[in-house]
Design an enzyme around this catalytic site. Sequence first.
Site, mmCIF file in Angstrom:
data_model
loop_
_atom_site.group_PDB
_atom_site.id
_atom_site.type_symbol
_atom_site.label_atom_id
_atom_site.label_comp_id
_atom_site.label_asym_id
_atom_site.label_seq_id
_atom_site.Cartn_x
_atom_site.Cartn_y
_atom_site.Cartn_z
ATOM 1 N N TYR A 128 -34.419 -0.642 -15.849
ATOM 2 C CA TYR A 128 -34.869 -0.705 -17.246
ATOM 3 C C TYR A 128 -34.724 -2.098 -17.865
ATOM 4 C CZ TYR A 128 -29.852 0.229 -17.856
ATOM 5 O OH TYR A 128 -28.492 0.177 -17.768
ATOM 6 N N ASP A 176 -26.628 8.422 -18.399
ATOM 7 C CA ASP A 176 -25.171 8.408 -18.385
ATOM 8 C C ASP A 176 -24.676 8.085 -16.975
ATOM 9 O OD1 ASP A 176 -22.669 8.597 -19.337
ATOM 10 O OD2 ASP A 176 -22.677 10.763 -19.677
ATOM 11 N N ARG A 180 -21.327 -4.202 -13.764
ATOM 12 C CA ARG A 180 -21.263 -4.971 -14.993
ATOM 13 C C ARG A 180 -19.919 -5.679 -15.157
ATOM 14 N NH1 ARG A 180 -22.153 -2.459 -20.907
ATOM 15 N NH2 ARG A 180 -19.917 -2.416 -21.081
ATOM 16 N N CYS A 196 13.250 1.243 -34.590
ATOM 17 C CA CYS A 196 14.415 0.402 -34.884
ATOM 18 C C CYS A 196 15.157 0.861 -36.126
ATOM 19 C CB CYS A 196 13.996 -1.061 -35.036
ATOM 20 S SG CYS A 196 13.054 -1.375 -36.524
ATOM 21 N N LYS A 228 -27.344 7.716 -30.235
ATOM 22 C CA LYS A 228 -26.545 8.645 -29.432
ATOM 23 C C LYS A 228 -26.769 10.091 -29.873
ATOM 24 C CE LYS A 228 -23.767 7.045 -26.854
ATOM 25 N NZ LYS A 228 -22.541 6.321 -26.977
ATOM 26 N N CYS A 273 11.248 3.152 -39.513
ATOM 27 C CA CYS A 273 10.597 2.928 -38.220
ATOM 28 C C CYS A 273 11.288 3.795 -37.164
ATOM 29 C CB CYS A 273 10.703 1.444 -37.857
ATOM 30 S SG CYS A 273 10.215 1.106 -36.154
ATOM 31 N N CYS A 277 6.566 -1.303 -40.220
ATOM 32 C CA CYS A 277 7.993 -1.493 -39.999
ATOM 33 C C CYS A 277 8.367 -2.885 -40.491
ATOM 34 C CB CYS A 277 8.269 -1.360 -38.507
ATOM 35 S SG CYS A 277 9.833 -2.069 -38.017
ATOM 36 N N LYS A 318 -31.112 7.264 -22.578
ATOM 37 C CA LYS A 318 -29.934 6.480 -22.197
ATOM 38 C C LYS A 318 -29.249 7.255 -21.081
ATOM 39 C CE LYS A 318 -25.940 4.082 -24.095
ATOM 40 N NZ LYS A 318 -24.947 4.508 -23.137
ATOM 41 N N SER A 363 -23.743 -4.772 -23.630
ATOM 42 C CA SER A 363 -23.813 -3.351 -23.944
ATOM 43 C C SER A 363 -24.711 -3.186 -25.171
ATOM 44 C CB SER A 363 -22.413 -2.785 -24.141
ATOM 45 O OG SER A 363 -21.878 -3.268 -25.324
ATOM 46 N N LEU A 364 -24.762 -1.998 -25.726
ATOM 47 C CA LEU A 364 -25.682 -1.734 -26.826
ATOM 48 C C LEU A 364 -24.919 -1.292 -28.054
ATOM 49 C CD1 LEU A 364 -28.295 0.369 -24.828
ATOM 50 C CD2 LEU A 364 -28.702 -1.875 -25.846
ATOM 51 N N CYS A 375 12.758 -5.430 -34.269
ATOM 52 C CA CYS A 375 12.230 -4.121 -33.856
ATOM 53 C C CYS A 375 11.787 -4.211 -32.391
ATOM 54 C CB CYS A 375 11.049 -3.723 -34.730
ATOM 55 S SG CYS A 375 10.271 -2.204 -34.178
ATOM 56 N N GLU A 403 -36.508 5.241 -24.726
ATOM 57 C CA GLU A 403 -36.298 5.816 -23.391
ATOM 58 C C GLU A 403 -34.919 6.448 -23.321
ATOM 59 O OE1 GLU A 403 -36.497 1.689 -22.221
ATOM 60 O OE2 GLU A 403 -34.766 1.957 -20.919
ATOM 61 N N ASP A 460 0.859 4.190 -2.711
ATOM 62 C CA ASP A 460 0.581 5.590 -2.354
ATOM 63 C C ASP A 460 1.710 6.502 -2.800
ATOM 64 O OD1 ASP A 460 -1.100 4.788 0.754
ATOM 65 O OD2 ASP A 460 -1.834 5.031 -1.291
ATOM 66 N N ASP A 485 0.834 -1.204 0.000
ATOM 67 C CA ASP A 485 0.000 0.000 0.000
ATOM 68 C C ASP A 485 0.863 1.245 0.000
ATOM 69 O OD1 ASP A 485 -2.239 -1.454 -0.015
ATOM 70 O OD2 ASP A 485 -3.053 -0.694 1.889
ATOM 71 N N ALA A 486 1.947 1.189 0.769
ATOM 72 C CA ALA A 486 2.802 2.380 0.898
ATOM 73 C C ALA A 486 3.462 2.712 -0.429
ATOM 74 C CB ALA A 486 3.859 2.126 1.968
ATOM 75 N N ASP A 487 3.944 1.674 -1.130
ATOM 76 C CA ASP A 487 4.571 1.923 -2.435
ATOM 77 C C ASP A 487 3.564 2.474 -3.432
ATOM 78 O OD1 ASP A 487 7.056 -0.758 -2.542
ATOM 79 O OD2 ASP A 487 6.943 1.163 -1.486
HETATM 80 S S1 IVH Z 1 -30.584 -1.520 -21.974
HETATM 81 C C1 IVH Z 1 -29.147 -5.762 -23.201
HETATM 82 N N1 IVH Z 1 -31.439 0.875 -21.356
HETATM 83 O O1 IVH Z 1 -25.925 1.832 -21.666
HETATM 84 C C2 IVH Z 1 -29.182 -4.278 -23.114
HETATM 85 N N2 IVH Z 1 -29.102 0.460 -21.183
HETATM 86 O O2 IVH Z 1 -24.165 1.310 -23.900
HETATM 87 C C3 IVH Z 1 -29.199 -3.759 -21.741
HETATM 88 N N3 IVH Z 1 -27.822 2.360 -20.344
HETATM 89 O O3 IVH Z 1 -24.571 -1.116 -20.386
HETATM 90 C C4 IVH Z 1 -29.070 -2.305 -21.654
HETATM 91 N N4 IVH Z 1 -29.497 3.744 -20.101
HETATM 92 O O4 IVH Z 1 -25.307 0.679 -18.716
HETATM 93 C C5 IVH Z 1 -30.361 0.073 -21.475
HETATM 94 N N5 IVH Z 1 -32.338 2.926 -20.794
HETATM 95 C C6 IVH Z 1 -31.285 2.137 -20.905
HETATM 96 C C7 IVH Z 1 -29.990 2.583 -20.587
HETATM 97 C C8 IVH Z 1 -28.921 1.703 -20.740
HETATM 98 C C9 IVH Z 1 -28.196 3.594 -19.951
HETATM 99 C C10 IVH Z 1 -26.427 1.895 -20.357
HETATM 100 C C11 IVH Z 1 -26.214 0.519 -19.766
HETATM 101 C C12 IVH Z 1 -25.555 -0.265 -20.864
HETATM 102 C C13 IVH Z 1 -24.978 0.808 -21.714
HETATM 103 C C14 IVH Z 1 -24.769 0.347 -23.138
#
Ligand code: IVH
Length: 707
Positions: A237, A131, A150, A433, A325, A430, A448, A129, A93-94, A454, A127, A48, A44-46
């Site tokens: 959601y 943040d 996640r 190298c 987006k 390069c 390269c 998204k 994710s989406l 290299c 709906e 920090d 921990d000290a290192d």
């Molecule tokens: S649905 C299987 N709905 O966006 C899909 N995600 O870029 C499940 N997020 O990991 C996600 N608002 O953390 C969903 N209304 C919404 C959201 C949402 C934010 C986030 C979520 C996801 C990320 C994907």
Amino acid sequence: MSIDLLAVSEMNKEQAEQELQRLNALISQANIDYHEQDAPQLSDADYDALKRRNLEIETRFPDLKRPDSPSDQVGSAPREGFGKVQHAVRMLSLGNAFETEDVSDFVARIRKYLNLSATEPLTFTAEPKIDGLSLSLRYENGVLVQAATRGDGSVGENVTQNAKTISDVPHVIENAPSILEVRGEVYMRRTDFEALNRRQAEAGEKEFANPRNAAAGSLRQLDSEITRSRPLRFFAYAWGALSEALSETQSGAVDRLKSFGFSINPLTKICTGSSELIAHYQTIEEQRATLEYDIDGVVYKVDDLDFQRRLGFRSTTPRWAIAHKFPAELAWTRLEKIEIQVGRTGALSPVARLAPVTVGGVVVSNATLHNQDYILGRDSKGGEIRDGKDIREGDWVQIYRAGDVIPKIADVDLSKRPDDAVAFVFPNICPDCGSKAVREDGDAIHRCTGGLICPAQAVEKLKHFVSRGAFDIDGLGAKQVEQFYQDGWVKEPADIFTLKDRFGSGLQQLKNREGWGDKSAENLFQSIEDKRKIPLSKLIFALGIRHLGESASSLLANHYRSWSNFEKAMSKATPNSGEAWDALISIDGVGEVMANSAITSMQQEAERSSIDRLVAQLDVQDVVQNTANDSPVTGKIVVFTGTLEKMTRAEAKVRAEALGAKVSGSVSAKTNILVAGPGAGSKAKKAEDLGVLTLSEEEWLDLIGDL
Ligand code: IVH
């Protein structure tokens, strides 16, 4: 810690920048060792001390502060790791849409996949998204038993105690299914974020860059009393594992979550078709500035859950949802220098070093410049980008950031170009190298030609070799291989496995090194021993052959099954002809580019002997078919032709692959099954000539047990 470090007060700017880079690498590795590997190498000290030195330099040279500065990683500073949680259902994710067209494509793709006629209804939910960061809450018999972040989607961090401090996370719910995993977003309201930052400033503590960082830092606190003092909130959601379905629709399921006591987003709307989706997107965008919380787009989801089931997933994103987006955020700054980085495969990547600038709440000081054409203002087809304006050192440039992608340069202000700015000359040697760097016809990238001589390529190859999807050796990360390379201890992967023997009793040498103690040195040798036994697919991936990612490596491993088969086939194959070549590209998913790359690497003398030296140290595990989980079509090569009536071609392919079949586009002597719908033509004829088993769609569904 070493005592011969240069004092911060004596550093010039260049030394300071280098030192920040070094500290960043050390601290990141320490974070990974602690949080992800559960195998801290530093005290921990290192740890920090490293962070303090980093902060000291940043205080003296504020403009050198990196966008990924360890000083900003408040919540993730390791003290005691969080436990790990394996998600019962992966957290995905989406995919993203940026333009209106992407949205209509999304809708059209789904209609096509589901084979819906133009008149059949298809509704979506739309709906905001949020943040924030996603959280999965598990209730058993109505009681909150676990909360997890996640993480990488499969394994997250156990933050149960912290989640219990969030005001809109119920601890007990009534009339819930016995197993219920509720998923949603943890976020902080803007007003709460500002008040928190005021409190932080008064207490002399670090302020957060934006509400998202504040929420993440607060949820990932090891002391849940700190989390309790932070005003976090939660919108539900989605869901994970369930003992019984919540509803037949997405909107119905979210309403059920509301009835259990969760907050759901009031701006959710049911829409039919892309114009309604876009209209709601615009409504939400107009309200964006006045909302109490940050959002970065609108999420569209297919409402019918049976459709969702049929649509399924790609590797990390669902087919039934997309994030539309909001446009990227922009900012102007000065481009100070163009630098060239050399990657594992020798690619020379130009990087813009920028005067640090805040873009959408994040400080940016690097942007990617991709390649020579990009700098010159041309795209890969010779067309203009940025109206053909080139990029020069000293230019005033506009940076844009969309989501988590690496920032890019959107525009150049020629009116502010310094008189002495000169066009950038892309190096043909390069920088690392000194070997020739060549750009082949049809390729945008300079490479390269130094190969293994290299140092940059050798080090990047080693880093790849020890990375997660490859050998993943505990205690041997990017930082250590870089150090070992510089010391001359490890020049190529095989050296890792002879390290201990070469050290012999000189093990003391390593133990004496900064950052190494008795225990960590012994642990390292043990983890190296443990990895001598390695699955074939991981070995192929670890070789770092261009174009062979994790999935291509698995395809090759599943096809050749043993190192000796693979090695023989690659040695024998000649590009574009012959039996070995045909066998290689008959693997579904392996194209000519991959095939050529694999053959070239395995036949290049120096590279091959390095690979042979490595394999001599290993016990490579053959691929064995898991008969217990076999379906009647596992390992079979299947071709679909004609019109399918119960499902679309894409759906049929996904289902067949999920059962272990390989789906091919053309019939050959290797084909095991042809599934022929009405209108089947030449393929059915060819299958008949070759004596390939031909099934109707119904017979096929019977076979896979799906009628
Ligand atoms: S649905 C299987 N709905 O966006 C899909 N995600 O870029 C499940 N997020 O990991 C996600 N608002 O953390 C969903 N209304 C919404 C959201 C949402 C934010 C986030 C979520 C996801 C990320 C994907």
